[in-house]
Design a protein around this motif. Structure first.
Motif, PDB file in Angstrom:
ATOM      1  N   GLU A  99       0.805  -1.226   0.000  1.00 14.80           N
ATOM      2  CA  GLU A  99       0.000   0.000   0.000  1.00 14.80           C
ATOM      3  C   GLU A  99       0.838   1.276   0.000  1.00 14.80           C
ATOM      4  N   GLU A 100       1.826   1.372   0.886  1.00 13.93           N
ATOM      5  CA  GLU A 100       2.601   2.607   0.943  1.00 13.93           C
ATOM      6  C   GLU A 100       3.411   2.815  -0.329  1.00 13.93           C
ATOM      7  N   ALA A 101       3.882   1.729  -0.923  1.00 14.33           N
ATOM      8  CA  ALA A 101       4.587   1.840  -2.200  1.00 14.33           C
ATOM      9  C   ALA A 101       3.629   2.291  -3.295  1.00 14.33           C
ATOM     10  N   PHE A 102       2.431   1.745  -3.296  1.00  9.08           N
ATOM     11  CA  PHE A 102       1.430   2.148  -4.280  1.00  9.08           C
ATOM     12  C   PHE A 102       1.140   3.640  -4.143  1.00  9.08           C
ATOM     13  N   VAL A 103       0.981   4.097  -2.912  1.00  5.21           N
ATOM     14  CA  VAL A 103       0.686   5.517  -2.675  1.00  5.21           C
ATOM     15  C   VAL A 103       1.838   6.393  -3.165  1.00  5.21           C
ATOM     16  N   SER A 104       3.064   6.007  -2.863  1.00  3.14           N
ATOM     17  CA  SER A 104       4.200   6.862  -3.224  1.00  3.14           C
ATOM     18  C   SER A 104       4.520   6.802  -4.710  1.00  3.14           C
ATOM     19  N   LEU A 105       4.338   5.633  -5.338  1.00  3.74           N
ATOM     20  CA  LEU A 105       4.716   5.482  -6.739  1.00  3.74           C
ATOM     21  C   LEU A 105       3.606   5.882  -7.696  1.00  3.74           C
ATOM     22  N   ASN A 106       2.384   5.562  -7.350  1.00  2.00           N
ATOM     23  CA  ASN A 106       1.247   5.875  -8.220  1.00  2.00           C
ATOM     24  C   ASN A 106       0.524   7.153  -7.820  1.00  2.00           C
ATOM     25  N   GLY A 107       0.814   7.625  -6.625  1.00  7.88           N
ATOM     26  CA  GLY A 107      -0.047   8.644  -6.029  1.00  7.88           C
ATOM     27  C   GLY A 107       0.196  10.071  -6.445  1.00  7.88           C
ATOM     28  N   ASN A 108       1.358  10.382  -7.072  1.00  3.84           N
ATOM     29  CA  ASN A 108       1.573  11.785  -7.413  1.00  3.84           C
ATOM     30  C   ASN A 108       0.550  12.243  -8.450  1.00  3.84           C
ATOM     31  N   GLY A 109      -0.141  13.302  -8.094  1.00  7.75           N
ATOM     32  CA  GLY A 109      -1.221  13.822  -8.927  1.00  7.75           C
ATOM     33  C   GLY A 109      -2.601  13.423  -8.453  1.00  7.75           C
ATOM     34  N   LEU A 110      -2.679  12.453  -7.542  1.00  9.45           N
ATOM     35  CA  LEU A 110      -3.956  12.023  -6.980  1.00  9.45           C
ATOM     36  C   LEU A 110      -4.069  12.483  -5.534  1.00  9.45           C
ATOM     37  N   SER A 111      -5.285  12.657  -5.075  1.00  7.51           N
ATOM     38  CA  SER A 111      -5.480  12.920  -3.655  1.00  7.51           C
ATOM     39  C   SER A 111      -5.129  11.656  -2.870  1.00  7.51           C
ATOM     40  N   ASP A 112      -4.753  11.847  -1.605  1.00  5.91           N
ATOM     41  CA  ASP A 112      -4.440  10.692  -0.764  1.00  5.91           C
ATOM     42  C   ASP A 112      -5.652   9.773  -0.648  1.00  5.91           C
ATOM     43  N   GLU A 113      -6.833  10.365  -0.568  1.00  6.10           N
ATOM     44  CA  GLU A 113      -8.058   9.579  -0.461  1.00  6.10           C
ATOM     45  C   GLU A 113      -8.249   8.694  -1.692  1.00  6.10           C
ATOM     46  N   ASP A 114      -8.051   9.266  -2.892  1.00  2.00           N
ATOM     47  CA  ASP A 114      -8.258   8.512  -4.123  1.00  2.00           C
ATOM     48  C   ASP A 114      -7.219   7.409  -4.288  1.00  2.00           C
ATOM     49  N   VAL A 115      -5.953   7.741  -4.029  1.00  3.64           N
ATOM     50  CA  VAL A 115      -4.919   6.736  -4.270  1.00  3.64           C
ATOM     51  C   VAL A 115      -5.006   5.603  -3.258  1.00  3.64           C
ATOM     52  N   ARG A 116      -5.424   5.894  -2.039  1.00  4.93           N
ATOM     53  CA  ARG A 116      -5.573   4.812  -1.070  1.00  4.93           C
ATOM     54  C   ARG A 116      -6.752   3.912  -1.432  1.00  4.93           C
ATOM     55  N   PHE A 117      -7.807   4.497  -1.980  1.00  9.66           N
ATOM     56  CA  PHE A 117      -8.922   3.670  -2.432  1.00  9.66           C
ATOM     57  C   PHE A 117      -8.455   2.720  -3.537  1.00  9.66           C
ATOM     58  N   VAL A 118      -7.694   3.257  -4.511  1.00 10.38           N
ATOM     59  CA  VAL A 118      -7.214   2.406  -5.601  1.00 10.38           C
ATOM     60  C   VAL A 118      -6.255   1.344  -5.063  1.00 10.38           C
ATOM     61  N   ALA A 119      -5.391   1.728  -4.123  1.00  9.90           N
ATOM     62  CA  ALA A 119      -4.442   0.772  -3.551  1.00  9.90           C
ATOM     63  C   ALA A 119      -5.151  -0.348  -2.817  1.00  9.90           C
ATOM     64  N   ARG A 120      -6.225  -0.006  -2.114  1.00 12.98           N
ATOM     65  CA  ARG A 120      -6.928  -1.004  -1.307  1.00 12.98           C
ATOM     66  C   ARG A 120      -7.958  -1.798  -2.104  1.00 12.98           C
ATOM     67  N   SER A 121      -8.177  -1.419  -3.346  1.00 17.83           N
ATOM     68  CA  SER A 121      -9.098  -2.173  -4.193  1.00 17.83           C
ATOM     69  C   SER A 121      -8.349  -2.929  -5.290  1.00 17.83           C
ATOM     70  N   GLN A 122      -7.043  -3.098  -5.094  1.00 16.07           N
ATOM     71  CA  GLN A 122      -6.242  -3.803  -6.104  1.00 16.07           C
ATOM     72  C   GLN A 122      -6.763  -5.221  -6.351  1.00 16.07           C
ATOM     73  N   PRO A 123      -6.993  -5.593  -7.611  1.00 19.25           N
ATOM     74  CA  PRO A 123      -7.129  -7.005  -7.929  1.00 19.25           C
ATOM     75  C   PRO A 123      -5.728  -7.600  -8.064  1.00 19.25           C
ATOM     76  N   MET A 124      -5.549  -8.805  -7.600  1.00 20.66           N
ATOM     77  CA  MET A 124      -4.230  -9.425  -7.714  1.00 20.66           C
ATOM     78  C   MET A 124      -3.895  -9.741  -9.169  1.00 20.66           C
ATOM     79  N   ALA A 125      -2.622  -9.608  -9.494  1.00 18.01           N
ATOM     80  CA  ALA A 125      -2.133  -9.947 -10.829  1.00 18.01           C
ATOM     81  C   ALA A 125      -1.138 -11.096 -10.715  1.00 18.01           C
ATOM     82  N   ASN A 126      -1.087 -11.912 -11.748  1.00 15.59           N
ATOM     83  CA  ASN A 126      -0.138 -13.015 -11.782  1.00 15.59           C
ATOM     84  C   ASN A 126       1.274 -12.458 -11.999  1.00 15.59           C
ATOM     85  N   SER A 127       2.210 -12.878 -11.184  1.00 15.01           N
ATOM     86  CA  SER A 127       3.571 -12.350 -11.281  1.00 15.01           C
ATOM     87  C   SER A 127       4.254 -12.712 -12.593  1.00 15.01           C
TER      88      SER A 127
END
Length: 236
Positions: free
Chosen positions: A135-163
Motif C-alpha cells: 500500500e505505501e509503495a502504491f501511494v508513493s509510486l502511483n499517487g503523485n497527482g492524486l489525492s491521498d483519499e483517491d490513491v488509497r482507495f485504488v491501492a486497497r481495491s487492487q485485484p491481484m495480478a499473476n507475477s
C-alpha cells in the motif's frame, strides 16, 4: 466536457484497457468525456491470470464491436494491446503511460532497462504466484497527482495480478504495422519517462507529454481524452 472537432472522426469505437493491479474504473473520467463526444467506448476488464487470458478478454471486446476500433492502454495494458492490436479491425493504438514492448520483450525487461523505484521489494507475492503492490509503495509510486483519499482507495481495491505477466515476451508487436500515439507521463515513478520516450521513438509514435504521474487516466482525463479523440480522427 465537450471535445472540439469530433464530427469528422472515422473511428467511433474505442476500447480502453486498464493497467495491472487496477480495474477499468480508472478510465471513468476519460470514458465520460469520450462518450459525451458520441464515441462508442468499451472498457475491458482484465482477469490478470495470464497475459494470454488478458489478450483473450480484450479480443472478446473487439469481436463485439461493429466496425473499426481504436485500442488504448494504460501501464501494463500496453503489453496486452501490443498483441491484441494485431486484430485487423484495430486501426490504431494509443499508449498512455504504458509499456510499448517490441517482439520478444517483456515488461520486466523494459523495467530493468531504465529502473524506477517500482522494484520487486515493493510487492507481496503469494503462494499462488499472484501479487499486490504494498500500500505505501502504491501511494508513493502511483499517487503523485492524486489525492491521498483517491490513491488509497485504488491501492486497497487492487485485484491481484499473476507475477508471470511481467515476464511474458510479446509474440508480435502490432505497432510495427499500425499508427500509434504515446502519452508520456513526465513525472511517472513506475515506468520511467525516459523509457516511455524511447519506446515511443522506436515505434514512430505521435508523442504528447503530460506533466503528471503514472495514473494519467485519473489525474489528467481532459488531456488524455483529447489525445484519444485526435487519434480517432487520424486513423482510417
Amino acid at each position: 466536457m465537450a471535445l472540439p472537432g469530433l464530427a469528422a472522426a472515422d473511428v467511433r469505437n474505442i476500447v480502453l484497457v486498464h493497467g495491472g493491479n487496477v480495474d477499468g474504473s480508472t478510465w471513468r473520467e476519460v470514458y465520460d468525456r469520450l462518450t459525451a463526444a458520441d464515441f462508442n467506448v468499451t472498457i475491458s476488464q482484465l482477469p490478470m491470470t495470464s497475459v494470454e487470458d488478458d489478450i483473450a478478454a480484450v479480443q472478446r471486446n473487439l469481436d463485439a464491436q461493429d466496425g473499426s476500433v481504436l485500442l488504448v492502454s494504460h501501464s501494463y495494458g500496453g503489453v496486452v494491446i501490443t498483441e491484441a492490436g494485431n486484430d485487423p479491425d484495430v486501426k490504431g493504438l494509443v499508449y498512455v503511460a504504458s509499456f510499448q514492448p517490441d517482439t520478444g520483450e517483456s515488461g520486466n525487461m523494459l523495467l530493468a532497462s531504465e529502473p524506477t523505484e517500482f522494484t520487486p521489494d515493493k510487492l507481496t507475492v503469494f503462494e499462488h504466484g499472484h501479487f499486490l503492490v504494498d500500500e505505501e509503495a502504491f501511494v508513493s509510486l502511483n499517487g503523485n497527482g492524486l489525492s491521498d483519499e483517491d490513491v488509497r482507495f485504488v491501492a486497497r481495491s487492487q485485484p491481484m495480478a499473476n507475477s508471470v505477466n511481467l515476464a511474458h515476451e510479446v509474440d508480435a508487436a502490432a505497432w510495427s504495422e499500425k499508427p500509434t500515439w504515446a502519452v508520456i507521463a513526465t513525472e511517472d515513478r513506475v515506468i520511467a519517462p525516459g523509457l516511455q520516450r524511447r519506446m515511443a521513438k522506436r515505434a514512430g509514435s505521435t508523442v504528447v507529454e503530460i506533466k503528471n504521474g503514472h495514473m494519467l487516466p485519473m489525474t489528467s482525463p481532459d488531456k488524455v481524452a483529447e489525445v484519444i479523440a485526435q487519434a480517432a480522427r487520424a486513423v482510417e
